[in-house]
Design a protein around this motif. Structure first.
Motif, short mmCIF file in Angstrom:
data_model
loop_
_atom_site.label_atom_id
_atom_site.label_comp_id
_atom_site.label_asym_id
_atom_site.label_seq_id
_atom_site.Cartn_x
_atom_site.Cartn_y
_atom_site.Cartn_z
N LEU A 17 0.48 -1.08 0.52
CA LEU A 17 0.40 0.25 0.00
C LEU A 17 0.79 1.33 0.25
O LEU A 17 1.65 1.21 0.85
CB LEU A 17 -1.27 0.24 1.04
CG LEU A 17 -1.74 1.04 1.21
CD1 LEU A 17 -3.18 0.52 -0.18
CD2 LEU A 17 -2.64 0.70 2.05
N PHE A 18 1.21 2.06 -0.77
CA PHE A 18 1.62 3.36 -1.55
C PHE A 18 0.94 4.46 -1.03
O PHE A 18 -0.57 4.80 -1.03
CB PHE A 18 1.35 3.70 -2.66
CG PHE A 18 3.11 2.85 -2.40
CD1 PHE A 18 4.39 2.58 -2.79
CD2 PHE A 18 2.66 1.62 -3.66
CE1 PHE A 18 5.49 2.03 -3.27
CE2 PHE A 18 3.64 0.60 -4.38
CZ PHE A 18 5.16 0.62 -3.93
N ASN A 19 0.96 5.34 0.04
CA ASN A 19 0.65 6.51 0.10
C ASN A 19 1.04 8.08 -1.04
O ASN A 19 1.53 8.92 -1.08
CB ASN A 19 1.28 6.92 1.47
CG ASN A 19 0.50 6.20 2.72
OD1 ASN A 19 -0.23 6.04 2.36
ND2 ASN A 19 1.84 6.46 4.00
N ALA A 20 0.43 7.18 -1.94
CA ALA A 20 0.38 7.94 -2.98
C ALA A 20 -1.07 7.42 -4.31
O ALA A 20 -1.52 6.44 -4.72
CB ALA A 20 1.63 7.99 -4.06
N ARG A 22 -2.21 6.69 -7.84
CA ARG A 22 -2.51 5.41 -8.48
C ARG A 22 -1.20 5.49 -9.59
O ARG A 22 -0.70 5.08 -10.22
CB ARG A 22 -3.04 4.40 -8.83
CG ARG A 22 -4.47 4.61 -9.61
CD ARG A 22 -4.94 3.51 -9.98
NE ARG A 22 -6.61 3.95 -10.95
CZ ARG A 22 -7.20 3.51 -11.41
NH1 ARG A 22 -6.56 1.75 -10.69
NH2 ARG A 22 -7.78 4.15 -11.93
N THR A 123 -6.49 1.65 -6.74
CA THR A 123 -7.11 3.14 -5.38
C THR A 123 -7.61 2.45 -4.45
O THR A 123 -9.06 2.00 -5.01
CB THR A 123 -7.84 4.29 -6.40
OG1 THR A 123 -7.03 4.85 -7.42
CG2 THR A 123 -8.64 5.77 -5.33
N ASN A 126 -6.87 7.67 -0.75
CA ASN A 126 -5.91 8.40 -1.22
C ASN A 126 -4.42 7.48 -1.18
O ASN A 126 -3.17 8.09 -1.58
CB ASN A 126 -5.46 9.38 0.26
CG ASN A 126 -6.64 10.79 -0.02
OD1 ASN A 126 -7.76 10.40 -1.20
ND2 ASN A 126 -6.80 10.45 1.21
N GLN A 127 -5.01 6.32 -1.92
CA GLN A 127 -3.96 5.41 -1.70
C GLN A 127 -3.88 4.89 -2.86
O GLN A 127 -4.55 4.40 -3.55
CB GLN A 127 -3.81 4.37 -0.30
CG GLN A 127 -3.06 5.46 1.14
CD GLN A 127 -3.55 4.67 2.70
OE1 GLN A 127 -4.19 3.28 1.87
NE2 GLN A 127 -2.46 4.34 3.51
N THR A 128 -2.68 3.82 -2.69
CA THR A 128 -2.34 3.34 -3.84
C THR A 128 -2.24 1.29 -3.92
O THR A 128 -1.07 1.25 -2.83
CB THR A 128 -1.73 3.18 -5.15
OG1 THR A 128 -2.08 4.85 -5.52
CG2 THR A 128 -2.28 3.00 -5.64
N LYS A 129 -3.01 0.38 -3.54
CA LYS A 129 -3.11 -1.10 -3.50
C LYS A 129 -2.01 -1.60 -5.17
O LYS A 129 -3.08 -1.49 -5.78
CB LYS A 129 -4.10 -1.41 -3.40
CG LYS A 129 -3.94 -2.86 -3.04
CD LYS A 129 -4.94 -4.21 -2.59
CE LYS A 129 -4.06 -4.79 -2.58
NZ LYS A 129 -5.82 -6.12 -2.10
N ASP A 158 7.97 4.15 -1.83
CA ASP A 158 7.70 4.91 -0.57
C ASP A 158 8.30 6.77 -0.47
O ASP A 158 7.73 7.38 -0.58
CB ASP A 158 6.86 3.73 0.52
CG ASP A 158 5.78 3.35 0.62
OD1 ASP A 158 5.09 4.03 0.04
OD2 ASP A 158 6.16 1.94 1.35
N LEU A 162 6.87 10.07 -1.41
CA LEU A 162 6.38 11.31 -0.20
C LEU A 162 7.08 12.41 -0.15
O LEU A 162 7.06 13.33 0.56
CB LEU A 162 6.66 10.42 1.15
CG LEU A 162 5.68 9.70 1.19
CD1 LEU A 162 5.94 8.43 2.91
CD2 LEU A 162 3.93 10.15 1.55
#
Length: 163
Positions: A17-20, A22, A123, A126-129, A158, A162
């Protein structure tokens, strides 16, 4: 019987899981200027001799490892669907792009000379799996360090996303 056991082994599958958004994560996988900053195991660098990220496009790259030497890979982009999915082959080669066997490339004898990698981007708020599937035994990937390298590369990505 040996062949059947090999086929039944669990293949490499990792989610992260990215905090960005997609679109940004997908771009990090398709922009060579971004790839060179994260797409190599710890302590290694990657160089692209060529890369054309589009359906039917190709790449030829080298991971420079100070301990194990060079690992050349070429591949073909079978699917590029922005910002949802990437499917590409990875074939062991030499510097000239000629296919080589697993042992010549520094891999275990039974490592496949070609693997298929499927990366999906979903999506979630607000994250991308991100999910990655490779047609290589998960046990072999863990033994060679490939599995662990994916996890570390995702953590490096990651940090980049950020900033």
């Amino acid at each position: 019987m040996e062949q059947n056991n090999k086929q039944q082994e669990k293949e490499l599958f990792i989610t992260h899981l990215f905090n960005a958004p997609r679109e940004l994560v997908f771009e990090a996988w398709t922009d060579p200027e971004k790839l060179i900053h994260w797409y190599a195991p710890d302590g290694c660098t990657i160089e692209f001799k060529s890369i054309d990220v589009k359906q039917g496009g190709t790449f030829h790259s080298c991971i420079h490892d100070p301990v194990h030497g060079e690992c050349w890979i070429k591949g073909f982009y079978k699917e590029v669907t922005f910002p949802e999915k990437l499917v590409f082959s990875m074939i062991l080669t030499n510097e000239n792009g000629h296919n080589v066997g697993a042992t010549e490339a520094g891999k275990p004898d039974d490592w496949p000379e070609e693997t298929l990698t499927t990366v999906t981007f979903k999506t979630i708020g607000n994250q991308t799996k991100l999910s990655i599937h490779q047609t290589v035994s998960e046990a072999d990937a863990k033994q060679t360090g490939a599995y662990q390298s994916w996890i570390k590369m995702f953590k490096r990505l990651d940090a980049i996303l950020l900033t």
